[in-house]
Motif scaffolding. Sequence first.
Motif, PDB file in Angstrom:
ATOM      1  N   ILE A 269       1.788  -6.465  -9.117  1.00 25.19           N
ATOM      2  CA  ILE A 269       1.226  -5.099  -8.814  1.00 25.19           C
ATOM      3  C   ILE A 269       2.313  -4.119  -9.202  1.00 25.19           C
ATOM      4  N   SER A 270       3.528  -4.517  -8.738  1.00 28.79           N
ATOM      5  CA  SER A 270       4.594  -3.528  -9.208  1.00 28.79           C
ATOM      6  C   SER A 270       4.798  -3.461 -10.712  1.00 28.79           C
ATOM      7  N   ASP A 271       4.633  -4.442 -11.380  1.00 24.91           N
ATOM      8  CA  ASP A 271       4.641  -4.120 -12.969  1.00 24.91           C
ATOM      9  C   ASP A 271       3.777  -3.483 -13.596  1.00 24.91           C
TER      10      ASP A 271
ATOM     11  N   TRP B 249      12.740   3.994  -7.983  1.00 24.67           N
ATOM     12  CA  TRP B 249      12.162   2.787  -7.570  1.00 24.67           C
ATOM     13  C   TRP B 249      12.542   1.990  -6.374  1.00 24.67           C
ATOM     14  N   ILE B 250      13.914   2.048  -6.261  1.00 25.65           N
ATOM     15  CA  ILE B 250      14.704   1.402  -5.205  1.00 25.65           C
ATOM     16  C   ILE B 250      14.485   2.504  -3.980  1.00 25.65           C
ATOM     17  N   SER B 251      14.569   3.716  -4.025  1.00 23.97           N
ATOM     18  CA  SER B 251      14.277   4.547  -3.099  1.00 23.97           C
ATOM     19  C   SER B 251      12.937   4.380  -2.446  1.00 23.97           C
ATOM     20  N   ILE B 252      11.854   4.184  -3.302  1.00 28.11           N
ATOM     21  CA  ILE B 252      10.611   3.909  -2.824  1.00 28.11           C
ATOM     22  C   ILE B 252      10.412   2.749  -2.075  1.00 28.11           C
ATOM     23  N   LEU B 253      11.102   1.574  -2.539  1.00 27.40           N
ATOM     24  CA  LEU B 253      11.212   0.349  -1.974  1.00 27.40           C
ATOM     25  C   LEU B 253      11.783   0.505  -0.461  1.00 27.40           C
ATOM     26  N   LEU B 254      12.870   1.125  -0.390  1.00 26.45           N
ATOM     27  CA  LEU B 254      13.603   1.378   0.996  1.00 26.45           C
ATOM     28  C   LEU B 254      12.666   2.158   1.746  1.00 26.45           C
TER      29      LEU B 254
ATOM     30  N   VAL C 271       0.881  -1.186  -0.045  1.00 24.61           N
ATOM     31  CA  VAL C 271      -0.013   0.070   0.018  1.00 24.61           C
ATOM     32  C   VAL C 271       0.841   1.112  -0.085  1.00 24.61           C
ATOM     33  N   ILE C 272       1.809   1.398   0.732  1.00 24.70           N
ATOM     34  CA  ILE C 272       2.840   2.422   0.772  1.00 24.70           C
ATOM     35  C   ILE C 272       3.524   2.689  -0.477  1.00 24.70           C
ATOM     36  N   ILE C 273       3.958   1.588  -1.092  1.00 26.78           N
ATOM     37  CA  ILE C 273       4.470   1.526  -2.375  1.00 26.78           C
ATOM     38  C   ILE C 273       3.818   2.078  -3.464  1.00 26.78           C
ATOM     39  N   MET C 274       2.443   1.499  -3.444  1.00 34.60           N
ATOM     40  CA  MET C 274       1.570   2.242  -4.471  1.00 34.60           C
ATOM     41  C   MET C 274       1.207   3.611  -4.482  1.00 34.60           C
ATOM     42  N   LEU C 275       1.137   4.222  -2.993  1.00 35.20           N
ATOM     43  CA  LEU C 275       0.643   5.580  -2.698  1.00 35.20           C
ATOM     44  C   LEU C 275       1.889   6.264  -3.143  1.00 35.20           C
TER      45      LEU C 275
ATOM     46  N   THR D 126      11.599   0.889   5.499  1.00 35.08           N
ATOM     47  CA  THR D 126      11.819   1.498   6.555  1.00 35.08           C
ATOM     48  C   THR D 126      10.706   1.759   7.685  1.00 35.08           C
ATOM     49  N   ILE D 127       9.441   2.262   6.900  1.00 37.99           N
ATOM     50  CA  ILE D 127       8.292   2.491   7.703  1.00 37.99           C
ATOM     51  C   ILE D 127       7.848   1.083   8.086  1.00 37.99           C
ATOM     52  N   VAL D 128       7.704   0.186   7.277  1.00 35.21           N
ATOM     53  CA  VAL D 128       7.231  -1.250   7.619  1.00 35.21           C
ATOM     54  C   VAL D 128       8.173  -1.720   8.878  1.00 35.21           C
ATOM     55  N   PHE D 129       9.431  -1.514   8.800  1.00 35.86           N
ATOM     56  CA  PHE D 129      10.457  -2.081   9.844  1.00 35.86           C
ATOM     57  C   PHE D 129       9.995  -1.421  11.141  1.00 35.86           C
TER      58      PHE D 129
END
Length: 216
Positions: A181-183, A122-127, A74-78, A131-134
């Motif tokens: 989803i990421s595709d 994209w990698i920044s969004i994943l990180l 959800v965080i990645i999509m937003l 970070t938030i999820v951690f």
Amino acid sequence: VKKATEHPQRVWKIFLLDTLKQALGQTLIHFINLYLSIFMNSGSSSYGSAGNVKADECTWYFNTFLVDLFPGLVIIMLSSAFVDRLFIKLKIKTMVSGNYAYEENDELMINYTAYGLQLLLWISILLLSKTIVFGLQIFFKPFLARIGTFCLSIFNYSNDFKLFFVMILFPLVANVVFFWISDNLLKKHIWFEEDQSLKRSFYEPENYSSVSEVIH
């Protein structure tokens, strides 16, 4: 007008470039998840306690995939939707997701600088998501320990199958969902006026949005 089926090499070239984005991002997240599983299982960790629940590294590795799917996705999509809209408004077209290919003399050309910057974004969004999820994992550590232990308790009869499920089967299913989803987030789905030639010759126009549709 030529269709994508008349240019199969275009389909594969774009597919491989988009897949490379996902592969690099997921490889990084995989190693982060391994480290976090060890960290969360560490008895010396001062970042919360799992209470009286005994959760091993398998449990925490399982939990990292759970939280990556939700709320991580959800965080990645937003975040992806936000940066796309931001770069459209700023008119920085090369940073809009998937906007690294263009047509020149009926040839598909790749702007590798734009591709590289989009990969870093994209990698920044994943990180950011990780970070938030951690942080959420730390805060809800006792709850997650109970959830993970309960879900994996059905495999208590066999440590080997438990390991197979946690390390191979469940990550495979989770990655299929994540890649699907990421595709849709990474591939070109926003069109500018100068993209119309590429749109007609490579994609099915009715399946994608124009800039005005995204903004409004």
